[in-house]
Design a protein around this motif. Structure first.
Motif, PDB file in Angstrom:
ATOM      1  N   ARG A 112       0.805  -1.225   0.000  1.00  0.00           N
ATOM      2  CA  ARG A 112       0.000   0.000   0.000  1.00  0.00           C
ATOM      3  C   ARG A 112       0.836   1.271   0.000  1.00  0.00           C
ATOM      4  NH1 ARG A 112      -5.388  -0.656   1.721  1.00  0.00           N
ATOM      5  NH2 ARG A 112      -5.930  -2.794   2.256  1.00  0.00           N
ATOM      6  N   ARG A 113       2.146   1.141   0.012  1.00  0.00           N
ATOM      7  CA  ARG A 113       2.965   2.327   0.270  1.00  0.00           C
ATOM      8  C   ARG A 113       3.757   2.815  -0.923  1.00  0.00           C
ATOM      9  NH1 ARG A 113       6.214   0.900   5.512  1.00  0.00           N
ATOM     10  NH2 ARG A 113       7.271   2.801   4.847  1.00  0.00           N
ATOM     11  N   GLY A 114       3.589   2.232  -2.091  1.00  0.00           N
ATOM     12  CA  GLY A 114       4.233   2.783  -3.279  1.00  0.00           C
ATOM     13  C   GLY A 114       5.679   2.363  -3.421  1.00  0.00           C
ATOM     14  N   HIS A 115       6.295   2.848  -4.510  1.00  0.00           N
ATOM     15  CA  HIS A 115       7.617   2.378  -4.898  1.00  0.00           C
ATOM     16  C   HIS A 115       8.752   3.019  -4.116  1.00  0.00           C
ATOM     17  CE1 HIS A 115       5.746   1.114  -8.924  1.00  0.00           C
ATOM     18  NE2 HIS A 115       6.010   0.041  -8.227  1.00  0.00           N
ATOM     19  N   LEU A 116       8.505   4.175  -3.493  1.00  0.00           N
ATOM     20  CA  LEU A 116       9.599   4.801  -2.758  1.00  0.00           C
ATOM     21  C   LEU A 116       9.972   3.978  -1.528  1.00  0.00           C
ATOM     22  CD1 LEU A 116      11.406   7.230  -3.021  1.00  0.00           C
ATOM     23  CD2 LEU A 116       9.850   8.507  -1.553  1.00  0.00           C
ATOM     24  N   ALA A 117       8.974   3.440  -0.837  1.00  0.00           N
ATOM     25  CA  ALA A 117       9.264   2.563   0.300  1.00  0.00           C
ATOM     26  C   ALA A 117       9.985   1.299  -0.162  1.00  0.00           C
ATOM     27  CB  ALA A 117       7.966   2.202   1.028  1.00  0.00           C
ATOM     28  N   GLN A 118       9.585   0.772  -1.325  1.00  0.00           N
ATOM     29  CA  GLN A 118      10.282  -0.398  -1.872  1.00  0.00           C
ATOM     30  C   GLN A 118      11.734  -0.077  -2.180  1.00  0.00           C
ATOM     31  OE1 GLN A 118       8.066  -1.464  -5.321  1.00  0.00           O
ATOM     32  NE2 GLN A 118       6.334  -2.299  -4.180  1.00  0.00           N
ATOM     33  N   ALA A 119      11.966   1.106  -2.754  1.00  0.00           N
ATOM     34  CA  ALA A 119      13.342   1.496  -3.062  1.00  0.00           C
ATOM     35  C   ALA A 119      14.184   1.575  -1.801  1.00  0.00           C
ATOM     36  CB  ALA A 119      13.352   2.840  -3.800  1.00  0.00           C
ATOM     37  N   LEU A 120      13.620   2.145  -0.739  1.00  0.00           N
ATOM     38  CA  LEU A 120      14.338   2.233   0.536  1.00  0.00           C
ATOM     39  C   LEU A 120      14.655   0.849   1.078  1.00  0.00           C
ATOM     40  CD1 LEU A 120      15.383   3.876   2.943  1.00  0.00           C
ATOM     41  CD2 LEU A 120      13.071   3.870   3.867  1.00  0.00           C
ATOM     42  N   LEU A 121      13.649  -0.036   1.066  1.00  0.00           N
ATOM     43  CA  LEU A 121      13.845  -1.377   1.598  1.00  0.00           C
ATOM     44  C   LEU A 121      14.869  -2.161   0.778  1.00  0.00           C
ATOM     45  CD1 LEU A 121      13.017  -3.732   3.475  1.00  0.00           C
ATOM     46  CD2 LEU A 121      11.279  -4.308   1.772  1.00  0.00           C
ATOM     47  N   THR A 122      14.690  -2.199  -0.548  1.00  0.00           N
ATOM     48  CA  THR A 122      15.581  -3.019  -1.375  1.00  0.00           C
ATOM     49  C   THR A 122      16.988  -2.444  -1.423  1.00  0.00           C
ATOM     50  OG1 THR A 122      14.783  -1.869  -3.374  1.00  0.00           O
ATOM     51  CG2 THR A 122      13.704  -3.932  -2.775  1.00  0.00           C
ATOM     52  N   PHE A 123      17.135  -1.119  -1.343  1.00  0.00           N
ATOM     53  CA  PHE A 123      18.476  -0.547  -1.272  1.00  0.00           C
ATOM     54  C   PHE A 123      19.153  -0.943   0.037  1.00  0.00           C
ATOM     55  CE2 PHE A 123      21.599   2.851  -0.580  1.00  0.00           C
ATOM     56  CZ  PHE A 123      22.264   2.827  -1.803  1.00  0.00           C
ATOM     57  N   GLY A 124      18.391  -0.932   1.139  1.00  0.00           N
ATOM     58  CA  GLY A 124      18.947  -1.388   2.405  1.00  0.00           C
ATOM     59  C   GLY A 124      19.340  -2.857   2.355  1.00  0.00           C
ATOM     60  N   LEU A 125      18.481  -3.684   1.738  1.00  0.00           N
ATOM     61  CA  LEU A 125      18.821  -5.102   1.596  1.00  0.00           C
ATOM     62  C   LEU A 125      20.057  -5.291   0.729  1.00  0.00           C
ATOM     63  CD1 LEU A 125      15.258  -6.644   1.155  1.00  0.00           C
ATOM     64  CD2 LEU A 125      16.716  -6.736   3.183  1.00  0.00           C
ATOM     65  N   LEU A 183      25.467  -1.557   8.557  1.00  0.00           N
ATOM     66  CA  LEU A 183      24.728  -0.756   9.538  1.00  0.00           C
ATOM     67  C   LEU A 183      23.727   0.160   8.847  1.00  0.00           C
ATOM     68  CD1 LEU A 183      27.662   0.150  11.948  1.00  0.00           C
ATOM     69  CD2 LEU A 183      25.829  -1.505  12.339  1.00  0.00           C
ATOM     70  N   LEU A 184      24.127   0.762   7.722  1.00  0.00           N
ATOM     71  CA  LEU A 184      23.198   1.607   6.983  1.00  0.00           C
ATOM     72  C   LEU A 184      22.023   0.785   6.455  1.00  0.00           C
ATOM     73  CD1 LEU A 184      25.453   4.039   4.902  1.00  0.00           C
ATOM     74  CD2 LEU A 184      23.837   4.634   6.703  1.00  0.00           C
ATOM     75  N   GLY A 185      22.316  -0.395   5.946  1.00  0.00           N
ATOM     76  CA  GLY A 185      21.243  -1.241   5.443  1.00  0.00           C
ATOM     77  C   GLY A 185      20.245  -1.591   6.522  1.00  0.00           C
ATOM     78  N   VAL A 186      20.738  -1.927   7.702  1.00  0.00           N
ATOM     79  CA  VAL A 186      19.844  -2.217   8.822  1.00  0.00           C
ATOM     80  C   VAL A 186      19.016  -0.988   9.178  1.00  0.00           C
ATOM     81  CG1 VAL A 186      19.772  -2.820  11.274  1.00  0.00           C
ATOM     82  CG2 VAL A 186      21.310  -4.054   9.730  1.00  0.00           C
ATOM     83  N   LEU A 187      19.642   0.184   9.151  1.00  0.00           N
ATOM     84  CA  LEU A 187      18.921   1.425   9.441  1.00  0.00           C
ATOM     85  C   LEU A 187      17.778   1.631   8.453  1.00  0.00           C
ATOM     86  CD1 LEU A 187      18.592   4.228  10.801  1.00  0.00           C
ATOM     87  CD2 LEU A 187      20.332   5.073   9.213  1.00  0.00           C
ATOM     88  N   PHE A 188      18.057   1.443   7.162  1.00  0.00           N
ATOM     89  CA  PHE A 188      17.030   1.674   6.147  1.00  0.00           C
ATOM     90  C   PHE A 188      15.889   0.665   6.272  1.00  0.00           C
ATOM     91  CE2 PHE A 188      20.652   3.393   3.318  1.00  0.00           C
ATOM     92  CZ  PHE A 188      20.605   4.599   4.002  1.00  0.00           C
ATOM     93  N   VAL A 189      16.235  -0.599   6.471  1.00  0.00           N
ATOM     94  CA  VAL A 189      15.194  -1.621   6.587  1.00  0.00           C
ATOM     95  C   VAL A 189      14.340  -1.365   7.825  1.00  0.00           C
ATOM     96  CG1 VAL A 189      14.780  -4.081   6.943  1.00  0.00           C
ATOM     97  CG2 VAL A 189      16.496  -3.347   5.291  1.00  0.00           C
ATOM     98  N   ALA A 190      14.979  -1.041   8.941  1.00  0.00           N
ATOM     99  CA  ALA A 190      14.227  -0.771  10.168  1.00  0.00           C
ATOM    100  C   ALA A 190      13.318   0.439   9.993  1.00  0.00           C
ATOM    101  CB  ALA A 190      15.196  -0.558  11.332  1.00  0.00           C
ATOM    102  N   THR A 191      13.794   1.455   9.292  1.00  0.00           N
ATOM    103  CA  THR A 191      12.991   2.655   9.081  1.00  0.00           C
ATOM    104  C   THR A 191      11.722   2.339   8.307  1.00  0.00           C
ATOM    105  OG1 THR A 191      14.954   4.061   9.119  1.00  0.00           O
ATOM    106  CG2 THR A 191      12.978   4.958   8.090  1.00  0.00           C
ATOM    107  N   VAL A 192      11.839   1.493   7.293  1.00  0.00           N
ATOM    108  CA  VAL A 192      10.680   1.151   6.469  1.00  0.00           C
ATOM    109  C   VAL A 192       9.579   0.534   7.318  1.00  0.00           C
ATOM    110  CG1 VAL A 192       9.861  -0.383   4.653  1.00  0.00           C
ATOM    111  CG2 VAL A 192      11.942   0.897   4.327  1.00  0.00           C
TER     112      VAL A 192
END
Length: 698
Positions: free
Chosen positions: A91-104, A626-635
């Motif tokens: 439900r949250r669009g592609h920007l949240a996906q970009a944040l999550l997949t970039f963190g992964l 650490l950055l990846g964990v930060l981004f995934v947690a933020t999502v």
């Protein structure tokens, strides 16, 4: 014939390289065009296959087969896991996906390096393939010819599966009409998982088979991802054969182009990508509904009129009943103009943040103070992204372009003897604004993910110029050794970290204050209205294109100020400071803070710099993890960003959640031209949720 003979080997190399990109891009196209997932970790899936295949390769056919099976299976499992990870973001669009997949991608890249090492792994192929054959009088590697044959067979097989089998029909139905697919007894969720697993398997197989061509090592996943994005944009998402042709063209540019025109080769790919996207957006209908939708809430223009009316004296205004009081009982006029409790509550984060920033030099050591100054520079870049992404509805991955213009302008001004800080700031902002005005018309017509791709191309083209124009930028070596900046006329050059930080703080406070004044003015409200109800704004006679162009120019100037500050604080400048990673960090800082929160963007930038450079100092080599964990947690934990912690408010005014529709690449199912599909961010609670393919439900 002589010309053909001279370039035969590079031409055949281009075919092999292009077909490798085709196999990878086919998976990316499936993930985005069918499953609706903007997967920025697709290059990591390739790297999983490449590392696995290289580790198991022993020069025998059995080793090759085992590596192919293991690498494909590992990437397939990772793709299925990606489906589970992105399911809550439907439900949250592609920007949240970009944040999550970039963190992964950051997490996966760090883990691969920790497991396999930081050096490029050698790949051993069977002896029969580890030889050369004669091709029109030239010796050519047998393995690459074999790979060409396998890729062509894979393209034919993939097309047959998608067009001639029940499985392919289910995949196409999941993209075009998931409700009808569900009515036939098939689960769109299962198809979605299967598509992402298949996309991962394609990337993993490409990694194993392509390891002798693009060996596994640091930077491989980013390079493969970028080239695959170019292929997907050029070929579209509708036809595997169009993707096939685009991949071969990209491969030829990467190999034959370097041989024939080495000066132009760095620019050709992303220039072609930008041209295709701009032409598609030009021929599409004006994005009347591209930013939002009619269902995205009340008309912002009407809301603006209501707010203005509410501030005027009257029965509903703040001075309701005041005119009925006796004059002797009325409060003084100056007291009525003081901000109320609500205004002070909105300003509280600003005041607290400012107090903390002022106190930092007394609390931190010199290195930490230097990091804080760099965070302020990156914060201004993030604020410029907030203006475009949150207020104008133009999500951008290219703000490092004007950021670079401002940075290199300041470095060259200092080298020429122009060391006064205010002069550097003004001239750098002016240069960045001119740059933004030149490229702005190519950006403001498009919407959603198309804007991301156009701005990405602009950023990469700027990076190519930075690497090529050595007389101005220093090339890959960067610039260092220029005179220090003076805070004011007649002063000494600033060398101490505390001096540089205080200078950066003053400039940042002034820039942010001006930004907030503009965003809270009627001009800012009109910009918000353009984002939320563009069709109504156009119907009302508003020059929407002009509003967006002015916003793009102002955001470019703000990014230029950030670039100037970065040079002043760091006292050096390299291409890595203005590359794609910084652009991604700026966009992700905005999402972390809340896409319409100016203060949230500053906090997000500070959090990224602290994690990358300060926290990672206690665990060397694991900054990306650490950055990846930060981004995934933020999502997952902060779906509306830090601004959402205040109940949706933001320090910059506005909501913390993504306000724009981030769907739609030209050629994507359900998104011809530009995106006209309402995004989840602007959808009222009663509106239907998007399908996994990213399309709005009827």
């Amino acid at each position: 014939m002589e010309l053909l003979d001279a370039h035969l080997v590079p031409a055949v190399d281009g075919v092999a390289f292009g077909l490798l990109l085709f196999v990878v891009a086919a998976g990316l196209s499936l993930a985005f065009g069918t499953a609706g997932v903007l997967n920025l970790s697709h290059g990591t899936l390739y790297a999983i296959g490449a590392y696995t295949g290289a580790e198991l390769s022993d020069g025998t056919w059995g080793g090759l087969a085992l590596g192919l099976a293991a690498g494909t299976a590992a990437a397939c499992v990772a793709g299925a896991g990606l489906s589970a990870a992105t399911a809550p973001l439907a439900r949250r669009g592609h920007l949240a996906q970009a944040l999550l997949t970039f963190g992964l991608a950051l997490i996966g890249g760090d883990l691969l390096i920790q497991f396999f090492g930081a050096d490029e792994l050698p790949v051993r192929v069977p002896e029969v393939l580890d030889s050369s054959v004669t091709l029109l009088g030239h010796r050519y590697p047998a393995y690459r010819l074999c790979f060409i044959v396998m890729a062509v067979l894979l393209a034919a097989f993939g097309t047959w599966v998608l067009t001639r089998t029940r499985m392919g029909a289910a995949v196409r139905a999941a993209a075009d009409d998931p409700q009808m697919l569900a009515a036939t007894g098939h689960s769109p969720r299962a198809v979605h998982t299967g598509v992402l697993a298949a996309a991962g398997a394609l990337a993993g197989a490409a990694g194993v088979l392509g390891a002798p061509i693009i060996g596994p090592g640091p930077g491989t996943s980013e390079n493969v991802l970028m080239l695959s994005l170019v292929v997907v944009v050029l070929g579209g998402l509708r036809s595997l054969w169009a993707t096939f042709a685009a991949a071969v063209a990209v491969g030829e540019v990467q190999t034959l182009g370097v041989s024939v025109a080495p000066e132009l080769a760095p620019y050709l790919l992303f220039a072609a990508m930008a041209a295709v996207l701009v032409l598609r957006s030009r021929f599409a209908e004006p994005a009347g509904a591209g930013h939002g939708s009619e269902a995205s809430g009340p008309d912002p223009v009407a809301r603006l009129r209501g707010r203005l009316a509410g501030r005027l004296p009257g029965p509903k205004g703040p001075s309701a009943g005041l005119d009925r009081l006796p004059r002797r009982n009325r409060a003084p006029a100056w007291l009525a103009r003081l901000p109320g409790r609500a205004a002070w509550w909105r300003a509280a984060p600003l005041l607290v943040l400012l107090g903390v920033l002022i106190a930092l030099p007394a609390l931190l050591d010199a290195y930490s103070i230097s990091l804080a100054g760099s965070a302020l520079a990156l914060g201004l870049l993030a604020v410029s992204v907030t203006v475009l992404t949150g207020y104008a509805g133009l999500p951008t991955l290219g703000q490092t372009a004007p950021f670079a213009v401002g940075a290199y302008a300041t470095a060259n001004l200092a080298d020429a003897g122009w060391t006064v800080g205010p002069v550097q700031i003004v001239l750098s902002a002016l240069a960045a604004a001119v740059f933004a005005a030149v490229v702005g018309p190519a950006v403001i017509r498009a919407r959603g993910t198309t804007v991301l791709m156009i701005t990405l191309a602009i950023g990469e083209l700027t990076g190519a110029v930075v690497n090529q124009l050595k007389s101005v930028t220093g090339g890959a070596d960067g610039l260092v050794g220029f005179p220090a900046t003076q805070a004011l006329w007649g002063g000494e050059g600033m060398l101490e970290e505390s001096e540089l930080y205080n200078y950066a703080l003053v400039v940042a406070v002034v820039a942010v204050a001006l930004t907030l004044l503009v965003l809270r003015s009627p001009a800012g409200k009109l910009l918000t209205g353009t984002r939320g109800a563009e069709a109504r704004m156009r119907a009302s006679g508003h020059p929407v294109g002009r509003y967006l162009l002015v916003a793009h120019i102002c955001a470019g100037a703000l990014a230029g100020v950030g670039g100037s500050l970065m040079v002043t604080v760091q006292q050096y400048l390299s291409p890595a400071d203005v590359g794609f990673e910084i652009a991604a960090f700026a966009l992700l800082a905005v999402v972390i803070g809340g896409t319409t929160s100016v203060i949230g963007a500053l906090l997000g930038a500070g959090l990224i710099v602290a994690t990358r450079d300060w926290v990672a100092g206690s665990w060397p080599g694991h900054g990306p993890l650490l950055l990846g964990v930060l981004f995934v947690a933020t999502v997952y934990v902060l779906p509306r960003g830090l601004a959402g912690l205040r109940g949706g408010g933001s320090g910059g005014g506005g909501q913390g959640g993504p306000p724009f529709d981030a769907t739609g690449v030209p050629g994507a199912p359900g998104a011809p031209g530009t995106s006209d599909t309402p995004g989840a961010e602007g959808r009222p609670p009663s509106a239907p949720a998007p399908t996994p393919a990213g399309k709005a439900s009827p």
